[in-house]
Design a protein around this motif. Structure first.
Motif, short mmCIF file in Angstrom:
data_model
loop_
_atom_site.label_atom_id
_atom_site.label_comp_id
_atom_site.label_asym_id
_atom_site.label_seq_id
_atom_site.Cartn_x
_atom_site.Cartn_y
_atom_site.Cartn_z
N ARG A 71 56.32 104.93 60.14
CA ARG A 71 56.19 104.03 61.38
C ARG A 71 54.98 104.36 62.29
O ARG A 71 54.48 103.34 63.25
CB ARG A 71 57.30 103.85 62.30
N SER A 72 54.30 105.20 61.99
CA SER A 72 53.01 105.79 63.06
C SER A 72 52.02 104.60 63.20
O SER A 72 51.62 104.40 64.49
CB SER A 72 52.44 106.97 62.57
N ALA A 77 49.39 100.28 66.78
CA ALA A 77 49.24 99.14 66.81
C ALA A 77 49.93 98.49 67.99
O ALA A 77 49.59 97.47 68.85
CB ALA A 77 49.39 98.19 65.61
N ALA A 78 51.31 98.83 68.46
CA ALA A 78 51.91 98.20 69.34
C ALA A 78 51.58 98.79 70.56
O ALA A 78 51.64 98.21 71.83
CB ALA A 78 53.53 98.66 69.06
N THR A 79 50.83 99.90 70.64
CA THR A 79 50.54 100.74 72.01
C THR A 79 49.13 100.76 72.45
O THR A 79 48.97 100.59 73.55
CB THR A 79 51.18 102.24 72.05
N GLY A 80 48.47 100.38 71.53
CA GLY A 80 46.97 100.83 71.61
C GLY A 80 46.83 102.11 72.56
O GLY A 80 45.49 101.94 73.14
N ALA A 81 47.49 103.01 72.33
CA ALA A 81 46.94 104.06 73.19
C ALA A 81 45.72 104.82 73.09
O ALA A 81 45.19 105.09 72.06
CB ALA A 81 48.27 105.17 73.15
N ARG A 82 45.16 105.02 74.19
CA ARG A 82 44.03 105.99 74.41
C ARG A 82 44.38 107.43 74.37
O ARG A 82 43.40 108.07 74.05
CB ARG A 82 42.84 105.37 75.38
N LEU A 98 50.94 110.65 64.45
CA LEU A 98 50.53 109.71 65.55
C LEU A 98 48.98 109.68 65.87
O LEU A 98 48.23 108.76 65.89
CB LEU A 98 51.29 110.17 66.94
N LEU A 99 48.40 111.05 66.08
CA LEU A 99 46.80 110.92 66.10
C LEU A 99 46.03 110.40 65.01
O LEU A 99 45.17 109.54 65.37
CB LEU A 99 46.42 112.67 66.16
N ASP A 100 46.40 110.58 63.71
CA ASP A 100 45.76 110.05 62.58
C ASP A 100 45.96 108.39 63.00
O ASP A 100 44.88 107.72 62.49
CB ASP A 100 46.30 110.37 61.35
N SER A 101 47.13 107.93 63.18
CA SER A 101 47.12 106.47 63.34
C SER A 101 46.48 106.00 64.38
O SER A 101 45.72 104.88 64.31
CB SER A 101 48.48 106.37 63.42
N LEU A 159 50.32 106.96 75.48
CA LEU A 159 51.77 106.90 74.83
C LEU A 159 52.36 108.59 75.23
O LEU A 159 51.80 109.51 74.64
CB LEU A 159 51.46 106.98 73.22
N VAL A 160 53.37 108.50 75.58
CA VAL A 160 53.92 109.82 76.11
C VAL A 160 55.29 109.85 75.03
O VAL A 160 56.24 109.07 74.88
CB VAL A 160 54.90 109.58 77.52
#
Length: 336
Positions: A71-72, A77-82, A98-101, A159-160
């Protein structure tokens, strides 16, 4: 600063000594006796926990990793976190997915880790700087129970991540306080990625905390060695038995150290003697297990709205994505 890795400390130099003294004095004079699980994690305790995560009985790490692996990309895609912020990061191994995604999604700029262990932060930070040369990596030494301060200078959205089922170590009073502290610092667009172990057959749950090889027992007893070293205490770890039980009323596993005999243990640094009857126990850890409806309602009361919920194929463990509830978005957000 080491290379590109910046480490900060938000705790005074004597914080851990004072906290240990306070926790042990309160815990070993209380009824029943107890010790907070954070004192497991000296260097040896951290090594033992890493061993536990590899044991056949300990499913949470594998189950969570399987969800992240699947799901990463969807999370990115859902968060667009910077910025990815990790609470209680430890070795930061799982967050590489998560970092890779986020990197592949094209939004990743920085990673910030919060943990009580400066050594763990330095090791993980150095590795991540080598593996992600364009990534800004920071670490903060803090106690999440008393100082949950998200890095405001980090670019948003953030993203926390609070992974590993660590939420279950917080009791029914501590969890609302955690949600409230977190909610006050989330801006619109920020998101929480939360790991939660689910209620299931005690025949699966209890062995995860009492493995056949005895690694968890050694981990549990390590807290006594920490007290011996830090407080000059005279605990004999072999005079205590590791016990893991399922508390059905509270829906949680409890780890305890049970005294094999009547004994009195000196703790010179606290100028006290801890007396134990035969069979008396020290509660060393709780691991609350969750149900979807109750956890979703609990988060809602804390101003957090669950957007997505995933489990592994066997339904043992859940990852959920939540954000500030719209009704509260104007009241507690931090502007950046």
């Amino acid at each position: 600063m080491t290379g590109r890795f910046a480490l900060t400390r938000r705790l005074p130099g004597d914080y851990f000594t004072d906290a240990l003294h306070t926790d042990v004095l309160k815990g070993l004079t209380g009824r029943p006796k107890s010790l907070p699980p954070k004192w497991f994690y000296d260097a040896r305790g951290s090594e033992l926990f890493e061993e536990i995560t590899q044991l056949p009985e300990y499913y949470p790490t594998r189950a969570e990793h399987a969800i992240l692996r699947e799901r990463s990309a969807e999370i990115a895609a859902a968060t667009g976190a910077r910025t990815l912020v990790e609470l209680g990061s430890g070795s930061s191994r799982k967050t590489r997915l998560l970092l890779d995604s986020l990197r592949d999604h094209g939004t990743l700029e920085s990673y910030a880790a919060l943990d009580v262990s400066a050594d763990a932060l330095r090791e993980a930070g150095g590795q991540l700087c080598r593996e992600y040369p364009e990534l800004r990596v920071t670490g903060c030494v803090t106690d999440l129970e008393t100082d949950l301060g998200l890095p405001e200078e980090a670019p948003g959205p953030r993203l926390v991540a609070f992974l590993g089922g660590t939420l279950g170590n917080l009791d029914g009073d501590a969890r609302p306080a955690f949600y409230a502290a977190l909610r006050r610092q989330l801006s619109p667009g920020d998101a929480l990625l939360l790991g939660a172990d689910l209620v299931k057959d005690p025949g699966v749950l209890v062995p995860a905390y009492d493995d056949a090889q005895g690694v968890t027992a050694e981990f549990d007893k390590n807290v006594l060695r920490v007290l011996n070293r830090e407080l000059g205490a005279a605990f004999d770890p072999e005079s205590f038995e590791h016990v893991a039980v399922w508390n059905e009323d509270e829906e949680r596993v409890e780890m305890r150290l049970r005294s094999r005999r009547a004994q009195a243990v000196e703790l010179p640094a606290l100028e006290m003697t801890a007396e134990f009857e035969e069979g008396e126990e020290i509660l060393t850890e709780i691991a609350v297990k969750f149900r979807r409806d109750r956890l979703t309602a609990e988060l809602a009361r804390g101003g957090l709205e669950v957007d997505r919920w995933w489990t592994d194929e066997e339904g043992r463990f859940a990852l959920l994505l939540a954000g500030p509830a719209p009704a509260a978005a104007d009241g507690g957000a931090v502007s950046r």
